[in-house]
Scaffold this motif. Structure first.
Motif, mmCIF file in Angstrom:
data_model
loop_
_atom_site.group_PDB
_atom_site.id
_atom_site.type_symbol
_atom_site.label_atom_id
_atom_site.label_comp_id
_atom_site.label_asym_id
_atom_site.label_seq_id
_atom_site.Cartn_x
_atom_site.Cartn_y
_atom_site.Cartn_z
ATOM 1 N N GLY A 1 0.819 -1.212 0.000
ATOM 2 C CA GLY A 1 0.000 0.000 0.000
ATOM 3 C C GLY A 1 0.851 1.260 0.000
ATOM 4 O O GLY A 1 0.541 2.240 -0.690
ATOM 5 N N LYS A 2 1.939 1.248 0.759
ATOM 6 C CA LYS A 2 2.852 2.393 0.792
ATOM 7 C C LYS A 2 3.541 2.581 -0.551
ATOM 8 O O LYS A 2 3.747 3.709 -1.009
ATOM 9 C CB LYS A 2 3.888 2.197 1.901
ATOM 10 C CG LYS A 2 3.318 2.270 3.311
ATOM 11 C CD LYS A 2 4.384 2.013 4.356
ATOM 12 C CE LYS A 2 3.799 2.077 5.771
ATOM 13 N NZ LYS A 2 4.806 1.753 6.804
ATOM 14 N N LYS B 1 1.237 4.227 -3.123
ATOM 15 C CA LYS B 1 1.188 5.683 -2.938
ATOM 16 C C LYS B 1 2.434 6.327 -3.526
ATOM 17 O O LYS B 1 2.362 7.363 -4.204
ATOM 18 C CB LYS B 1 1.082 6.003 -1.449
ATOM 19 C CG LYS B 1 0.887 7.477 -1.138
ATOM 20 C CD LYS B 1 0.650 7.693 0.353
ATOM 21 C CE LYS B 1 0.395 9.168 0.658
ATOM 22 N NZ LYS B 1 0.140 9.384 2.109
ATOM 23 N N LYS B 2 3.574 5.690 -3.322
ATOM 24 C CA LYS B 2 4.849 6.247 -3.783
ATOM 25 C C LYS B 2 4.928 6.296 -5.309
ATOM 26 O O LYS B 2 5.540 7.204 -5.878
ATOM 27 C CB LYS B 2 6.007 5.426 -3.222
ATOM 28 C CG LYS B 2 7.364 6.075 -3.417
ATOM 29 C CD LYS B 2 8.414 5.402 -2.557
ATOM 30 C CE LYS B 2 9.740 6.157 -2.644
ATOM 31 N NZ LYS B 2 10.764 5.555 -1.771
ATOM 32 N N GLU C 1 -2.216 5.618 -5.779
ATOM 33 C CA GLU C 1 -3.138 5.514 -4.646
ATOM 34 C C GLU C 1 -4.573 5.582 -5.175
ATOM 35 O O GLU C 1 -4.906 6.438 -6.006
ATOM 36 C CB GLU C 1 -2.881 6.657 -3.665
ATOM 37 C CG GLU C 1 -3.562 6.478 -2.334
ATOM 38 C CD GLU C 1 -3.158 7.547 -1.327
ATOM 39 O OE1 GLU C 1 -3.419 7.361 -0.134
ATOM 40 O OE2 GLU C 1 -2.581 8.571 -1.750
ATOM 41 N N GLU D 1 -5.493 0.467 -5.967
ATOM 42 C CA GLU D 1 -5.064 -0.785 -5.323
ATOM 43 C C GLU D 1 -5.862 -2.000 -5.784
ATOM 44 O O GLU D 1 -5.316 -3.087 -5.952
ATOM 45 C CB GLU D 1 -5.157 -0.668 -3.796
ATOM 46 C CG GLU D 1 -4.151 0.275 -3.169
ATOM 47 C CD GLU D 1 -4.599 1.722 -3.183
ATOM 48 O OE1 GLU D 1 -3.883 2.569 -2.612
ATOM 49 O OE2 GLU D 1 -5.678 2.013 -3.762
#
Length: 214
Positions: A92-93, A96-97, A101, A104
């Motif tokens: 998940g991180k 976003k990077k 985001e 997913e």
């Protein structure tokens, strides 16, 4: 490091030899503190050696039956043996990077080519290998999608990630590379800084190559 040169010069084959997708005929390959002698390597050594690098392919190579998040998490679970919950959290991180985001739960068929390639890069990022290998990562993309992938790769370079990139994007290679290698017919004709190879080449063959594609 960027590897450039005409089509059929052995760039992709060389890259695939670095992680044993192609078996080198001779020589040694060193990644980090691990050295493989191709004349006497064993299967277990190859498996261990492959964990030192991750590869981004031209055609994304995502699991079609898994979501974007699952594609990243699966690599952590299978390769790094990380607990499923922890893998999903880390994935998940990464989503976003890489600027995805909200995507997913999207499957590869629901993503653009550029987004799929960014998921592939995210999967490689998550594994935190010694080096990331890129095999012409933008060659399968529509022209308007190339920029978003190159920007992500550029951000990784700015973070200090070690990368080897086979590319036809000369402007990008000039901006992002510490070193540039020019290959033809399976041989390295020249190696140097972007300035030495791409701006003021002393080799006439490189001059001619750059003249044709500029």
């Amino acid at each position: 490091m960027s590897i450039i040169g005409p089509s059929g010069s052995g760039k992709s084959t060389f890259l695939r030899c670095l992680n044993y997708l192609e078996e080198p005929t001779r020589g040694r390959v060193t990644i980090g503190d691990t050295v493989v002698d191709t004349s006497s390597v064993h299967r277990k050594e190859v498996v261990k050696f492959r964990r030192k690098s991750s590869m981004i392919f031209q055609s994304y190579n995502l699991f079609k039956n898994k979501t974007a998040l699952e594609n990243i998490a699966e690599a952590l679970i299978v390769v790094r043996k990380i607990d499923g919950k922890q893998a999903v959290e880390r994935a998940g991180k990464i989503m976003k990077k890489i600027g995805l985001e909200g995507k997913e739960d999207s499957y590869p068929t629901q993503l653009s080519g550029g987004q799929q390639q960014r998921v592939g890069i995210g999967r490689a990022m998550a594994l935190e290998t010694d080096v990331i290998l890129f095999d012409e990562p933008t060659s399968a993309l529509d022209p308007e999608l190339v920029g978003e992938v190159l920007e992500l790769i550029k951000s990784l370079a700015e973070e200090g990630r070690s990368m080897i990139i086979v590319t036809h994007e000369m402007k990008f290679a000039r901006e992002v590379s510490d070193r540039v290698v020019f290959m033809e017919d399976g041989i390295i004709l020249a190696e140097g800084t972007p300035e030495e190879i791409l701006v003021s080449p002393k080799n006439k063959r490189i001059e001619a190559f750059l003249g044709k594609i500029s």
